[in-house]
Scaffold this motif. Structure first.
Motif, PDB file in Angstrom:
ATOM      1  N   ARG A 140     -36.859   2.163  52.760  1.00  0.00           N
ATOM      2  CA  ARG A 140     -36.576   0.767  53.108  1.00  0.00           C
ATOM      3  C   ARG A 140     -35.231   0.364  52.519  1.00  0.00           C
ATOM      4  O   ARG A 140     -34.770   0.938  51.537  1.00  0.00           O
ATOM      5  CB  ARG A 140     -37.684  -0.156  52.622  1.00  0.00           C
ATOM      6  N   ALA A 141     -34.613  -0.595  53.107  1.00  0.00           N
ATOM      7  CA  ALA A 141     -33.323  -1.089  52.632  1.00  0.00           C
ATOM      8  C   ALA A 141     -33.517  -1.779  51.288  1.00  0.00           C
ATOM      9  O   ALA A 141     -34.471  -2.521  51.084  1.00  0.00           O
ATOM     10  CB  ALA A 141     -32.729  -2.058  53.645  1.00  0.00           C
ATOM     11  N   GLN A 142     -32.611  -1.474  50.338  1.00  0.00           N
ATOM     12  CA  GLN A 142     -32.699  -2.072  49.012  1.00  0.00           C
ATOM     13  C   GLN A 142     -31.490  -2.946  48.755  1.00  0.00           C
ATOM     14  O   GLN A 142     -30.392  -2.668  49.256  1.00  0.00           O
ATOM     15  CB  GLN A 142     -32.733  -0.987  47.930  1.00  0.00           C
ATOM     16  N   LYS A 143     -31.706  -3.954  47.946  1.00  0.00           N
ATOM     17  CA  LYS A 143     -30.584  -4.788  47.539  1.00  0.00           C
ATOM     18  C   LYS A 143     -29.785  -4.007  46.501  1.00  0.00           C
ATOM     19  O   LYS A 143     -30.297  -3.086  45.854  1.00  0.00           O
ATOM     20  CB  LYS A 143     -31.083  -6.093  46.941  1.00  0.00           C
ATOM     21  N   LYS A 144     -28.535  -4.381  46.342  1.00  0.00           N
ATOM     22  CA  LYS A 144     -27.650  -3.682  45.411  1.00  0.00           C
ATOM     23  C   LYS A 144     -28.224  -3.694  43.991  1.00  0.00           C
ATOM     24  O   LYS A 144     -28.230  -2.673  43.305  1.00  0.00           O
ATOM     25  CB  LYS A 144     -26.264  -4.327  45.425  1.00  0.00           C
ATOM     26  N   ALA A 145     -28.713  -4.818  43.543  1.00  0.00           N
ATOM     27  CA  ALA A 145     -29.270  -4.939  42.191  1.00  0.00           C
ATOM     28  C   ALA A 145     -30.468  -4.005  42.017  1.00  0.00           C
ATOM     29  O   ALA A 145     -30.639  -3.400  40.950  1.00  0.00           O
ATOM     30  CB  ALA A 145     -29.678  -6.380  41.916  1.00  0.00           C
ATOM     31  N   GLU A 146     -31.271  -3.871  43.059  1.00  0.00           N
ATOM     32  CA  GLU A 146     -32.440  -2.987  43.020  1.00  0.00           C
ATOM     33  C   GLU A 146     -32.013  -1.524  42.881  1.00  0.00           C
ATOM     34  O   GLU A 146     -32.565  -0.772  42.081  1.00  0.00           O
ATOM     35  CB  GLU A 146     -33.229  -3.160  44.332  1.00  0.00           C
ATOM     36  N   ARG A 147     -31.010  -1.122  43.668  1.00  0.00           N
ATOM     37  CA  ARG A 147     -30.493   0.248  43.593  1.00  0.00           C
ATOM     38  C   ARG A 147     -29.909   0.534  42.212  1.00  0.00           C
ATOM     39  O   ARG A 147     -30.149   1.580  41.626  1.00  0.00           O
ATOM     40  CB  ARG A 147     -29.412   0.480  44.658  1.00  0.00           C
ATOM     41  N   GLU A 148     -29.113  -0.418  41.701  1.00  0.00           N
ATOM     42  CA  GLU A 148     -28.499  -0.242  40.385  1.00  0.00           C
ATOM     43  C   GLU A 148     -29.549  -0.116  39.289  1.00  0.00           C
ATOM     44  O   GLU A 148     -29.422   0.702  38.383  1.00  0.00           O
ATOM     45  CB  GLU A 148     -27.543  -1.393  40.086  1.00  0.00           C
ATOM     46  N   ARG A 149     -30.603  -0.930  39.355  1.00  0.00           N
ATOM     47  CA  ARG A 149     -31.683  -0.872  38.366  1.00  0.00           C
ATOM     48  C   ARG A 149     -32.372   0.489  38.418  1.00  0.00           C
ATOM     49  O   ARG A 149     -32.619   1.121  37.389  1.00  0.00           O
ATOM     50  CB  ARG A 149     -32.693  -1.994  38.606  1.00  0.00           C
ATOM     51  N   GLU A 150     -32.633   0.965  39.632  1.00  0.00           N
ATOM     52  CA  GLU A 150     -33.285   2.258  39.815  1.00  0.00           C
ATOM     53  C   GLU A 150     -32.421   3.394  39.260  1.00  0.00           C
ATOM     54  O   GLU A 150     -32.909   4.276  38.548  1.00  0.00           O
ATOM     55  CB  GLU A 150     -33.555   2.476  41.311  1.00  0.00           C
ATOM     56  N   LEU A 151     -31.124   3.373  39.570  1.00  0.00           N
ATOM     57  CA  LEU A 151     -30.211   4.398  39.054  1.00  0.00           C
ATOM     58  C   LEU A 151     -30.101   4.318  37.533  1.00  0.00           C
ATOM     59  O   LEU A 151     -30.046   5.339  36.854  1.00  0.00           O
ATOM     60  CB  LEU A 151     -28.830   4.251  39.696  1.00  0.00           C
ATOM     61  N   SER A 152     -30.091   3.116  37.005  1.00  0.00           N
ATOM     62  CA  SER A 152     -30.011   2.923  35.564  1.00  0.00           C
ATOM     63  C   SER A 152     -31.241   3.504  34.874  1.00  0.00           C
ATOM     64  O   SER A 152     -31.141   4.160  33.830  1.00  0.00           O
ATOM     65  CB  SER A 152     -29.881   1.435  35.247  1.00  0.00           C
ATOM     66  N   GLU A 153     -32.409   3.282  35.466  1.00  0.00           N
ATOM     67  CA  GLU A 153     -33.655   3.831  34.906  1.00  0.00           C
ATOM     68  C   GLU A 153     -33.641   5.357  34.934  1.00  0.00           C
ATOM     69  O   GLU A 153     -34.040   6.006  33.970  1.00  0.00           O
ATOM     70  CB  GLU A 153     -34.864   3.289  35.675  1.00  0.00           C
ATOM     71  N   LYS A 154     -33.166   5.932  36.038  1.00  0.00           N
ATOM     72  CA  LYS A 154     -33.080   7.392  36.133  1.00  0.00           C
ATOM     73  C   LYS A 154     -32.114   7.941  35.089  1.00  0.00           C
ATOM     74  O   LYS A 154     -32.368   8.968  34.464  1.00  0.00           O
ATOM     75  CB  LYS A 154     -32.632   7.819  37.537  1.00  0.00           C
ATOM     76  N   HIS A 155     -30.994   7.244  34.911  1.00  0.00           N
ATOM     77  CA  HIS A 155     -30.000   7.671  33.927  1.00  0.00           C
ATOM     78  C   HIS A 155     -30.591   7.625  32.510  1.00  0.00           C
ATOM     79  O   HIS A 155     -30.422   8.560  31.734  1.00  0.00           O
ATOM     80  CB  HIS A 155     -28.762   6.785  34.010  1.00  0.00           C
ATOM     81  N   GLU A 156     -31.283   6.555  32.176  1.00  0.00           N
ATOM     82  CA  GLU A 156     -31.906   6.425  30.853  1.00  0.00           C
ATOM     83  C   GLU A 156     -32.948   7.516  30.627  1.00  0.00           C
ATOM     84  O   GLU A 156     -33.042   8.085  29.546  1.00  0.00           O
ATOM     85  CB  GLU A 156     -32.561   5.047  30.693  1.00  0.00           C
ATOM     86  N   GLN A 157     -33.732   7.805  31.661  1.00  0.00           N
ATOM     87  CA  GLN A 157     -34.756   8.831  31.559  1.00  0.00           C
ATOM     88  C   GLN A 157     -34.129  10.196  31.310  1.00  0.00           C
ATOM     89  O   GLN A 157     -34.567  10.941  30.435  1.00  0.00           O
ATOM     90  CB  GLN A 157     -35.611   8.873  32.828  1.00  0.00           C
ATOM     91  N   SER A 158     -33.072  10.520  32.035  1.00  0.00           N
ATOM     92  CA  SER A 158     -32.418  11.817  31.823  1.00  0.00           C
ATOM     93  C   SER A 158     -31.748  11.867  30.448  1.00  0.00           C
ATOM     94  O   SER A 158     -31.721  12.917  29.803  1.00  0.00           O
ATOM     95  CB  SER A 158     -31.414  12.111  32.927  1.00  0.00           C
ATOM     96  N   LYS A 159     -31.235  10.742  29.973  1.00  0.00           N
ATOM     97  CA  LYS A 159     -30.631  10.674  28.643  1.00  0.00           C
ATOM     98  C   LYS A 159     -31.683  10.943  27.564  1.00  0.00           C
ATOM     99  O   LYS A 159     -31.444  11.709  26.629  1.00  0.00           O
ATOM    100  CB  LYS A 159     -30.000   9.293  28.434  1.00  0.00           C
ATOM    101  N   LEU A 160     -32.857  10.349  27.700  1.00  0.00           N
ATOM    102  CA  LEU A 160     -33.949  10.577  26.740  1.00  0.00           C
ATOM    103  C   LEU A 160     -34.412  12.033  26.760  1.00  0.00           C
ATOM    104  O   LEU A 160     -34.676  12.622  25.712  1.00  0.00           O
ATOM    105  CB  LEU A 160     -35.127   9.642  27.035  1.00  0.00           C
ATOM    106  N   GLU A 161     -34.496  12.608  27.955  1.00  0.00           N
ATOM    107  CA  GLU A 161     -34.893  14.015  28.070  1.00  0.00           C
ATOM    108  C   GLU A 161     -33.885  14.922  27.379  1.00  0.00           C
ATOM    109  O   GLU A 161     -34.247  15.858  26.675  1.00  0.00           O
ATOM    110  CB  GLU A 161     -35.029  14.417  29.546  1.00  0.00           C
ATOM    111  N   ARG A 162     -32.597  14.613  27.544  1.00  0.00           N
ATOM    112  CA  ARG A 162     -31.534  15.384  26.893  1.00  0.00           C
ATOM    113  C   ARG A 162     -31.630  15.260  25.375  1.00  0.00           C
ATOM    114  O   ARG A 162     -31.504  16.238  24.648  1.00  0.00           O
ATOM    115  CB  ARG A 162     -30.172  14.875  27.359  1.00  0.00           C
TER     116      ARG A 162
END
Length: 98
Positions: A10-32
């Motif tokens: 589904r189409a996402q708003k920019k803020a929604e996409r940014e939040r999702e990418l930010s969460e993925k980035h934080e998760q990969s940072k914690l894993e590292r």
């Protein structure tokens, strides 16, 4: 024929996409961080002016640090005097005999 995979959502708003990418980035940072937890880091050829505090400050931006210690090789004067002189050099004791 060349096959392409398509991802449809589904189409996402920019803020929604940014939040999702930010969460993925934080998760990969914690894993590292968890992967390298408890790993020792050795740095050679440090300038004599580098202290424990300077190293801690510089490396703390990459994650939590348990401890920092600058280790120096101290050569005793006695040991330095016992080392053979390089070819073409004379030692102090050789100079005294002249």
């Amino acid at each position: 024929p060349r096959m392409l995979k398509l991802y449809v959502s589904r189409a996402q708003k920019k803020a929604e996409r940014e939040r999702e990418l930010s969460e993925k980035h934080e998760q990969s940072k914690l894993e590292r961080q968890n992967r390298y937890q408890g790993v020792n880091l050795y740095v050679k050829n440090l300038d004599e002016k580098v202290t424990d505090e300077i190293l801690h400050k510089e490396f703390s931006q990459f994650g939590s640090i348990t401890s920092v210690r600058v280790m120096r090789e101290h050569v005793d004067e006695k040991e330095a005097a016992e080392e053979p002189a390089a070819e073409g050099e004379e030692t102090e004791s050789a100079d005294e005999g002249k």
